[in-house]
Design a protein around this motif. Structure first.
Motif, short mmCIF file in Angstrom:
data_model
loop_
_atom_site.label_atom_id
_atom_site.label_comp_id
_atom_site.label_asym_id
_atom_site.label_seq_id
_atom_site.Cartn_x
_atom_site.Cartn_y
_atom_site.Cartn_z
N UNK A 1 -13.41 5.11 108.91
CA UNK A 1 -12.18 5.66 109.51
C UNK A 1 -11.73 4.82 110.69
N UNK A 2 -12.67 4.41 111.53
CA UNK A 2 -12.33 3.58 112.70
C UNK A 2 -11.71 2.25 112.26
N UNK A 3 -12.32 1.62 111.25
CA UNK A 3 -11.81 0.34 110.75
C UNK A 3 -10.40 0.52 110.18
N UNK A 4 -10.20 1.57 109.38
CA UNK A 4 -8.88 1.80 108.80
C UNK A 4 -7.83 2.03 109.89
N UNK A 5 -8.16 2.85 110.88
CA UNK A 5 -7.21 3.09 111.99
C UNK A 5 -6.91 1.80 112.73
N UNK A 6 -7.94 0.99 112.97
CA UNK A 6 -7.75 -0.27 113.69
C UNK A 6 -6.84 -1.21 112.92
N UNK A 7 -7.04 -1.30 111.60
CA UNK A 7 -6.20 -2.18 110.79
C UNK A 7 -4.76 -1.67 110.74
N UNK A 8 -4.60 -0.35 110.64
CA UNK A 8 -3.25 0.22 110.58
C UNK A 8 -2.53 0.13 111.93
N UNK A 9 -3.29 -0.02 113.01
CA UNK A 9 -2.72 -0.12 114.35
C UNK A 9 -2.39 -1.57 114.72
N UNK A 10 -2.91 -2.53 113.95
CA UNK A 10 -2.73 -3.94 114.26
C UNK A 10 -1.38 -4.43 113.75
N UNK A 11 -0.59 -5.08 114.61
CA UNK A 11 0.75 -5.53 114.25
C UNK A 11 0.76 -6.47 113.05
N UNK A 12 -0.28 -7.25 112.87
CA UNK A 12 -0.31 -8.22 111.79
C UNK A 12 -0.83 -7.63 110.48
N UNK A 13 -1.61 -6.58 110.55
CA UNK A 13 -2.25 -6.05 109.35
C UNK A 13 -1.68 -4.73 108.86
N UNK A 14 -0.90 -4.05 109.71
CA UNK A 14 -0.43 -2.72 109.33
C UNK A 14 0.56 -2.73 108.17
#
Length: 187
Positions: free
Chosen positions: A95-108
């Motif tokens: 869950x933490x990894x998914x949230x981090x990726x979705x919060x990243x400007x380049x990866x969301x």
């Protein structure tokens, strides 16, 4: 008999009054339709005027160009032969990894399936306490998601920022196939 005649006369007067009201209603409905048409025409003119004003008042924007990394040595026809390794992780880490990726400007902006694939490929690392590695590039560059603690980002000795849990770092080197642009130190 007189009463009956009075009633008939009163009835005729009411019928005539109703006809007049119906005629007035018809006239008002026609006037309303005319005003609705006028409002639509004025709205079209207003929209056209706003568009002209916006195009003359604001500087013309140039369309953004795409950014592309250098081509990798991997032949696209070989992509079907690439096997990805999945690593077990807790629900909290996933869950933490998914949230981090979705919060990243380049990866969301990645597709949901791509996010899931990245999550599966991440593995814990002891290189920096509390991080998960996503992948390593040809030049040894790595993408991390910080699970705990803090790291400090510096460039040429100047502090740029601090990064806490649930944040991605190192993604630019992978995305743009370049050497790292900053140094990250655990606190």
């Amino acid at each position: 008999m007189r009463v009956l005649m009075d009633l008939q006369l009163a009835l005729q007067l009411k019928i005539e009054e109703l006809r007049q009201r119906d005629a007035l209603i018809d006239e008002l409905e026609l006037e309303l339709d005319t005003k609705d048409d006028l409002i639509r025409q004025l709205q079209v003119e207003l929209d056209r005027h706003r568009k002209q004003t916006a195009s003359t008042d604001e500087p013309q924007r140039t369309k953004r160009q795409a950014i592309s990394a250098e081509p990798s040595a991997l032949d696209p026809s070989q992509l079907s032969d690439v096997t990805l390794t999945s690593y077990c992780k807790s629900k909290e880490s996933s869950d933490l990894i998914q949230r981090a990726l979705m919060d990243n400007d380049f990866m969301k902006h990645l597709e949901h399936g791509q996010i899931l694939t990245i999550m599966d490929c991440m593995r814990p690392t002891s290189l920096t306490k509390g991080c998960c590695v996503i992948q390593e590039g040809d030049d040894g560059s790595t993408v991390y998601v910080l699970e705990e603690g803090m790291v400090e980002v510096t460039k040429e000795g100047k502090k740029l920022c601090s990064i806490g849990p649930g944040k991605v770092f190192g993604e630019l080197a992978i995305l743009y196939n370049c050497t790292r642009t900053a140094t990250v130190t655990g606190k």
